[in-house]
Design a protein around this motif. Sequence first.
Motif, PDB file in Angstrom:
ATOM      1  N   ARG A 151      42.317  30.066  39.175  1.00  0.00           N
ATOM      2  CA  ARG A 151      41.738  30.837  38.070  1.00  0.00           C
ATOM      3  C   ARG A 151      41.098  32.159  38.480  1.00  0.00           C
ATOM      4  O   ARG A 151      40.671  32.934  37.618  1.00  0.00           O
ATOM      5  CB  ARG A 151      40.710  29.993  37.331  1.00  0.00           C
ATOM      6  CG  ARG A 151      39.521  29.532  38.147  1.00  0.00           C
ATOM      7  CD  ARG A 151      38.672  28.584  37.331  1.00  0.00           C
ATOM      8  NE  ARG A 151      37.578  28.015  38.094  1.00  0.00           N
ATOM      9  CZ  ARG A 151      37.070  26.818  37.856  1.00  0.00           C
ATOM     10  NH1 ARG A 151      37.559  26.083  36.875  1.00  0.00           N
ATOM     11  NH2 ARG A 151      36.065  26.362  38.574  1.00  0.00           N
ATOM     12  N   HIS A 152      41.058  32.442  39.785  1.00  0.00           N
ATOM     13  CA  HIS A 152      40.504  33.723  40.231  1.00  0.00           C
ATOM     14  C   HIS A 152      41.471  34.509  41.119  1.00  0.00           C
ATOM     15  O   HIS A 152      41.065  35.498  41.739  1.00  0.00           O
ATOM     16  CB  HIS A 152      39.194  33.505  40.993  1.00  0.00           C
ATOM     17  CG  HIS A 152      38.135  32.810  40.200  1.00  0.00           C
ATOM     18  ND1 HIS A 152      37.603  33.340  39.048  1.00  0.00           N
ATOM     19  CD2 HIS A 152      37.509  31.613  40.377  1.00  0.00           C
ATOM     20  CE1 HIS A 152      36.700  32.518  38.547  1.00  0.00           C
ATOM     21  NE2 HIS A 152      36.617  31.461  39.343  1.00  0.00           N
ATOM     22  N   VAL A 153      42.738  34.103  41.179  1.00  0.00           N
ATOM     23  CA  VAL A 153      43.686  34.780  42.075  1.00  0.00           C
ATOM     24  C   VAL A 153      43.908  36.215  41.608  1.00  0.00           C
ATOM     25  O   VAL A 153      44.328  36.443  40.473  1.00  0.00           O
ATOM     26  CB  VAL A 153      45.041  34.045  42.126  1.00  0.00           C
ATOM     27  CG1 VAL A 153      45.997  34.780  43.076  1.00  0.00           C
ATOM     28  CG2 VAL A 153      44.866  32.612  42.579  1.00  0.00           C
ATOM     29  N   PRO A 154      43.643  37.205  42.453  1.00  0.00           N
ATOM     30  CA  PRO A 154      43.830  38.607  42.064  1.00  0.00           C
ATOM     31  C   PRO A 154      45.296  39.022  42.147  1.00  0.00           C
ATOM     32  O   PRO A 154      46.187  38.186  42.356  1.00  0.00           O
ATOM     33  CB  PRO A 154      42.975  39.354  43.095  1.00  0.00           C
ATOM     34  CG  PRO A 154      43.054  38.484  44.312  1.00  0.00           C
ATOM     35  CD  PRO A 154      43.099  37.065  43.805  1.00  0.00           C
ATOM     36  N   ALA A 155      45.538  40.307  42.000  1.00  0.00           N
ATOM     37  CA  ALA A 155      46.886  40.842  42.181  1.00  0.00           C
ATOM     38  C   ALA A 155      47.349  40.591  43.613  1.00  0.00           C
ATOM     39  O   ALA A 155      46.537  40.448  44.533  1.00  0.00           O
ATOM     40  CB  ALA A 155      46.905  42.335  41.877  1.00  0.00           C
ATOM     41  N   VAL A 156      48.660  40.535  43.812  1.00  0.00           N
ATOM     42  CA  VAL A 156      49.217  40.204  45.122  1.00  0.00           C
ATOM     43  C   VAL A 156      48.652  41.093  46.226  1.00  0.00           C
ATOM     44  O   VAL A 156      48.266  40.609  47.296  1.00  0.00           O
ATOM     45  CB  VAL A 156      50.762  40.325  45.086  1.00  0.00           C
ATOM     46  CG1 VAL A 156      51.345  40.186  46.490  1.00  0.00           C
ATOM     47  CG2 VAL A 156      51.355  39.265  44.182  1.00  0.00           C
TER      48      VAL A 156
END
Length: 414
Positions: free
Chosen positions: A396-401
Amino acid sequence: MRSLFRNTMFRRLFAGRLVTNAGDSLYYIAAMWLVYDLGGSAFYTGLAGALILLPQALQFLTGPLVDRWSLRRTLVGTQVIQGVLLLIVPLAAATGWLTVTVILIVIPVAAMINQFVYPAQSAALPRIVEKNELVDANSAFSVAYSGVDFVFTAFGGILIALVGAVSLYLIDSVTFAVAALVFAGLHVPNAEQPDTEPATSAVSDYFDKLSEGIQYIRATVIVPVLGTFVLANIAVYATIAVLPVFADARGGSGTYGMLLAGISVGIFIGALAAPRLKSVPMHLLGAIGYGLGGVAWLAAIQVQWLPLTTALICLAAIPLGVMDTIVMAMIQSLVPERLVGRVTAVTISTSGVAKPVGSMLGGIAAESVGINFVMAALTIGLFSMTVFWIAHPLLRHVPAVDEIDPAKYGLRSI
C-alpha cells in the motif's frame, strides 16, 4: 529500428514470428469453439483451455534443451510438427471420427511443442543483431506479438463463422507450413561458447539456479505482487474458458472473436501506456487501475450492444497490461543483474500455473452455478486485487518504480 529491418536474418526471424503467432491465435480460437460446439458444455471449454495453457507453465523446462539444439532446426521442426498435428482434426472430421476427445488430445501436444518456439527465437536474437539493437529488437517482437494476437483473435472468430472451426484447422496448418519455410532460410551463428557438459548436468545446474531465484524473492515485495498476478490469471482465464458459451448467447462465433479481441487490445494498450505511467506510484496503479477495470467489466457484461461490450472489455483489460509491464520493469531494474533471468522465470511460471487452474475452475463453476456467475467472477477478482493493494502492508505504500528503495522492499543486492 530501421537498421534492424535491413538485417536479412532479423527480417526472417521477425516474419516467422508473425506467421507462427497468427497460427497460435487461430488454433486456440478454433479449439475452444470446436470443443464447445462438439460437447455443448462449459466444462469442456474449461478443460480445453486448461490443456492448452498448462504447457505455458512448463516453458522454463525447455530452456536447457533449446540451448543445446540447432536453433534453425528447432524452429523449422516445431512448425512442421504442429502443422501435421493440426491436420489430424480435419482428417478425423472427414472420416467421421472427430470427437471432443480427439481435440483434447491434439491441442495440448501442439501447445507443448510450441513451448520450444519462443525460447528458440529469444536465443537467436542476440546472435543475429548487434548488442545495442537488442532493446529495439525485443520491442519489435513484443509489439508484433500483441498486435498479431488481437488481429487474428478477431479474425479467427470471423473465419469460424464463415468456414467453420474444422476448416480453420486446415488454414492453420498452412500458416505453420509457411513459418517452417521462412525459418528454413534462417542462418543463426553458433553460440560463442558452446556447452560441452552432459544434458543432465545442464538441467541440474538450471534447477539449482532456479532454486536460487526462488530463495531470493521469498522476503521481497515480488511475492505479494506475484499474488495479485496469480489472482488476476485465475479470474481472467476462468472467464475466457466460458466465453464461447457467453458469446453463443450473444450472437455466435463472430461475437466470440470480438470479445477475445477486446481483451487482447486492452492488454496491448496497457503495455503501450505503461511507459507514460511509470512515474505514478505503483500502489495507486494497482488500487485504482484494477478497481476501474472491475467497474468496466461489470458494465460490459450488462450491456447488450456488441460494440459497447467490446469497448468496455477493452477498458477492463488495460490495467492488466499496465501492471504486467510495470512489474517486469521493476524486476529488471531492481533485481541484481545475474538473478534477473531466474527471477523472471519464477514469476512467469508461477503466474502461468494459475491460467490452466482458472480455466478449469471456470468450466466447472459454469456447469454448477451458471455462466453469469463466472462472467461476474472477473469483476470480483479485479475488486479483490484493489483491496489487496490497499490492505497489504508492503504494497500500500510502493512508490513509482524509479523511486523504490530496494532495501526497504527486500530487493537486496548480492
